[in-house]
Motif scaffolding. Structure first.
Motif, PDB file in Angstrom:
ATOM      1  N   GLU A  10       0.823  -1.197   0.000  1.00  0.00           N
ATOM      2  CA  GLU A  10       0.000   0.000   0.000  1.00  0.00           C
ATOM      3  C   GLU A  10       0.863   1.254   0.000  1.00  0.00           C
ATOM      4  N   LEU A  11       0.423   2.249  -0.756  1.00  0.00           N
ATOM      5  CA  LEU A  11       1.070   3.558  -0.797  1.00  0.00           C
ATOM      6  C   LEU A  11       0.160   4.540  -0.094  1.00  0.00           C
ATOM      7  N   TYR A  12       0.718   5.306   0.826  1.00  0.00           N
ATOM      8  CA  TYR A  12      -0.031   6.330   1.543  1.00  0.00           C
ATOM      9  C   TYR A  12       0.586   7.681   1.222  1.00  0.00           C
ATOM     10  N   LEU A  13      -0.248   8.685   1.009  1.00  0.00           N
ATOM     11  CA  LEU A  13       0.218  10.041   0.772  1.00  0.00           C
ATOM     12  C   LEU A  13      -0.407  10.954   1.823  1.00  0.00           C
ATOM     13  N   PHE A  14       0.451  11.656   2.545  1.00  0.00           N
ATOM     14  CA  PHE A  14       0.016  12.562   3.596  1.00  0.00           C
ATOM     15  C   PHE A  14       0.339  13.986   3.192  1.00  0.00           C
ATOM     16  N   MET A  15      -0.512  14.934   3.556  1.00  0.00           N
ATOM     17  CA  MET A  15      -0.233  16.357   3.347  1.00  0.00           C
ATOM     18  C   MET A  15      -0.467  17.048   4.674  1.00  0.00           C
ATOM     19  N   ASN A  16       0.553  17.697   5.157  1.00  0.00           N
ATOM     20  CA  ASN A  16       0.496  18.375   6.455  1.00  0.00           C
ATOM     21  C   ASN A  16       0.019  17.431   7.562  1.00  0.00           C
ATOM     22  N   LYS A  18      -1.950  14.866   7.367  1.00  0.00           N
ATOM     23  CA  LYS A  18      -3.256  14.232   7.164  1.00  0.00           C
ATOM     24  C   LYS A  18      -3.197  13.282   5.980  1.00  0.00           C
ATOM     25  N   LEU A  19      -3.785  12.084   6.140  1.00  0.00           N
ATOM     26  CA  LEU A  19      -3.865  11.126   5.039  1.00  0.00           C
ATOM     27  C   LEU A  19      -4.816  11.679   3.986  1.00  0.00           C
ATOM     28  N   ILE A  20      -4.316  11.838   2.749  1.00  0.00           N
ATOM     29  CA  ILE A  20      -5.167  12.363   1.683  1.00  0.00           C
ATOM     30  C   ILE A  20      -5.376  11.357   0.557  1.00  0.00           C
ATOM     31  N   TYR A  21      -4.526  10.295   0.486  1.00  0.00           N
ATOM     32  CA  TYR A  21      -4.609   9.363  -0.633  1.00  0.00           C
ATOM     33  C   TYR A  21      -4.027   8.015  -0.225  1.00  0.00           C
ATOM     34  N   LYS A  22      -4.663   6.937  -0.699  1.00  0.00           N
ATOM     35  CA  LYS A  22      -4.157   5.587  -0.467  1.00  0.00           C
ATOM     36  C   LYS A  22      -4.322   4.793  -1.753  1.00  0.00           C
ATOM     37  N   ARG A  23      -3.303   4.001  -2.104  1.00  0.00           N
ATOM     38  CA  ARG A  23      -3.355   3.169  -3.309  1.00  0.00           C
ATOM     39  C   ARG A  23      -2.880   1.764  -2.958  1.00  0.00           C
ATOM     40  N   LEU A  25      -1.185  -1.243  -4.356  1.00  0.00           N
ATOM     41  CA  LEU A  25      -0.290  -1.407  -5.494  1.00  0.00           C
ATOM     42  C   LEU A  25      -0.559  -2.682  -6.295  1.00  0.00           C
ATOM     43  N   ASP A  26      -1.054  -3.736  -5.671  1.00  0.00           N
ATOM     44  CA  ASP A  26      -1.299  -4.973  -6.406  1.00  0.00           C
ATOM     45  C   ASP A  26      -2.506  -4.875  -7.331  1.00  0.00           C
ATOM     46  N   THR A  27      -3.513  -4.105  -6.962  1.00  0.00           N
ATOM     47  CA  THR A  27      -4.721  -3.998  -7.784  1.00  0.00           C
ATOM     48  C   THR A  27      -4.823  -2.679  -8.547  1.00  0.00           C
ATOM     49  N   GLY A  28      -4.105  -1.657  -8.110  1.00  0.00           N
ATOM     50  CA  GLY A  28      -4.199  -0.345  -8.738  1.00  0.00           C
ATOM     51  C   GLY A  28      -5.369   0.480  -8.244  1.00  0.00           C
ATOM     52  N   VAL A  29      -6.173  -0.084  -7.348  1.00  0.00           N
ATOM     53  CA  VAL A  29      -7.314   0.636  -6.783  1.00  0.00           C
ATOM     54  C   VAL A  29      -6.799   1.713  -5.841  1.00  0.00           C
ATOM     55  N   SER A  30      -7.440   2.871  -5.866  1.00  0.00           N
ATOM     56  CA  SER A  30      -7.009   3.965  -4.996  1.00  0.00           C
ATOM     57  C   SER A  30      -8.212   4.636  -4.365  1.00  0.00           C
ATOM     58  N   LYS A  31      -7.972   5.371  -3.306  1.00  0.00           N
ATOM     59  CA  LYS A  31      -9.020   6.109  -2.614  1.00  0.00           C
ATOM     60  C   LYS A  31      -8.469   7.469  -2.213  1.00  0.00           C
ATOM     61  N   VAL A  32      -9.226   8.508  -2.509  1.00  0.00           N
ATOM     62  CA  VAL A  32      -8.866   9.861  -2.117  1.00  0.00           C
ATOM     63  C   VAL A  32      -9.659  10.193  -0.865  1.00  0.00           C
ATOM     64  N   PHE A  33      -8.957  10.571   0.192  1.00  0.00           N
ATOM     65  CA  PHE A  33      -9.601  10.875   1.464  1.00  0.00           C
ATOM     66  C   PHE A  33      -9.894  12.363   1.619  1.00  0.00           C
ATOM     67  N   ASP A  34      -9.228  13.189   0.841  1.00  0.00           N
ATOM     68  CA  ASP A  34      -9.439  14.626   0.897  1.00  0.00           C
ATOM     69  C   ASP A  34      -9.661  15.095  -0.531  1.00  0.00           C
ATOM     70  N   VAL A  35     -10.920  15.371  -0.913  1.00  0.00           N
ATOM     71  CA  VAL A  35     -11.188  15.774  -2.287  1.00  0.00           C
ATOM     72  C   VAL A  35     -10.658  17.176  -2.528  1.00  0.00           C
ATOM     73  N   MET A  36      -9.484  17.214  -3.080  1.00  0.00           N
ATOM     74  CA  MET A  36      -8.843  18.491  -3.359  1.00  0.00           C
ATOM     75  C   MET A  36      -7.954  18.339  -4.577  1.00  0.00           C
ATOM     76  N   ALA A  37      -7.632  19.422  -5.187  1.00  0.00           N
ATOM     77  CA  ALA A  37      -6.686  19.426  -6.290  1.00  0.00           C
ATOM     78  C   ALA A  37      -5.692  20.531  -5.974  1.00  0.00           C
ATOM     79  N   TYR A  38      -4.623  20.193  -5.341  1.00  0.00           N
ATOM     80  CA  TYR A  38      -3.655  21.208  -4.931  1.00  0.00           C
ATOM     81  C   TYR A  38      -2.286  20.779  -5.415  1.00  0.00           C
ATOM     82  N   ASP A  39      -1.762  21.456  -6.383  1.00  0.00           N
ATOM     83  CA  ASP A  39      -0.433  21.145  -6.887  1.00  0.00           C
ATOM     84  C   ASP A  39       0.257  22.432  -7.303  1.00  0.00           C
TER      85      ASP A  39
END
Length: 152
Positions: A10-16, A18-23, A25-39
């Protein structure tokens, strides 16, 4: 500010912190925990929507790219906030992305399907020039094209 963590498959992405994204890796399924578009191309997070910013609201036809053509493997739900791209550079890279959430009736919109939706954009002066009837734009997750939209 941004922190990536791998745990088994599993890949976890945190911003400040807070968990904002999880993927998964074996299935490619992902979940966004914070609906945002910040880049690096956007000016503010969708979470910063307050009266001081205001909103630009349009009706649009949304069509998600089929899985076979490189689209998402899963559908989206109402409130989803992809990167909205109106222009690309001459090299085909993203010129700039804008913040907006997609709101529609029903449970979800699957790859290859289309729906009429309400798009609420964060008010940005540069965006106004693109919001005309019949205007098409593209929906992205980072550099990946996941759909297109047309203002009705």
């Amino acid at each position: 500010m941004i922190f990536k963590d791998f745990s088994e498959n599993e890949l976890y992405l945190f911003m400040n912190g807070k968990l904002i994204y999880k993927r998964w890796l074996d299935t490619g399924v992902s979940k966004v925990f914070d609906v945002m578009a910040y880049d690096k191309y956007t000016l503010a997070s969708i979470k910063e929507l307050t009266n001081q910013y205001g909103l630009l609201i349009v009706k649009a036809r949304i069509k998600l790219t089929p899985i076979e053509q490189g689209g998402r493997k899963t559908g989206i739900i109402s409130g989803y906030s992809p990167n909205h791209v109106f222009e690309y550079t001459s090299e085909g890279k993203l010129q700039r992305t804008y913040i907006g959430d997609i709101n529609f009736e029903g449970e979800d919109l699957m790859p290859g399907e289309e729906i009429i939706a309400t798009i609420r954009f964060l008010l940005v002066k540069e965006l106004e020039q693109y919001l005309t009837k019949g205007r098409k734009w593209w929906l992205h997750e980072g550099p990946r094209l996941i759909g297109e939209a047309e203002i009705l």
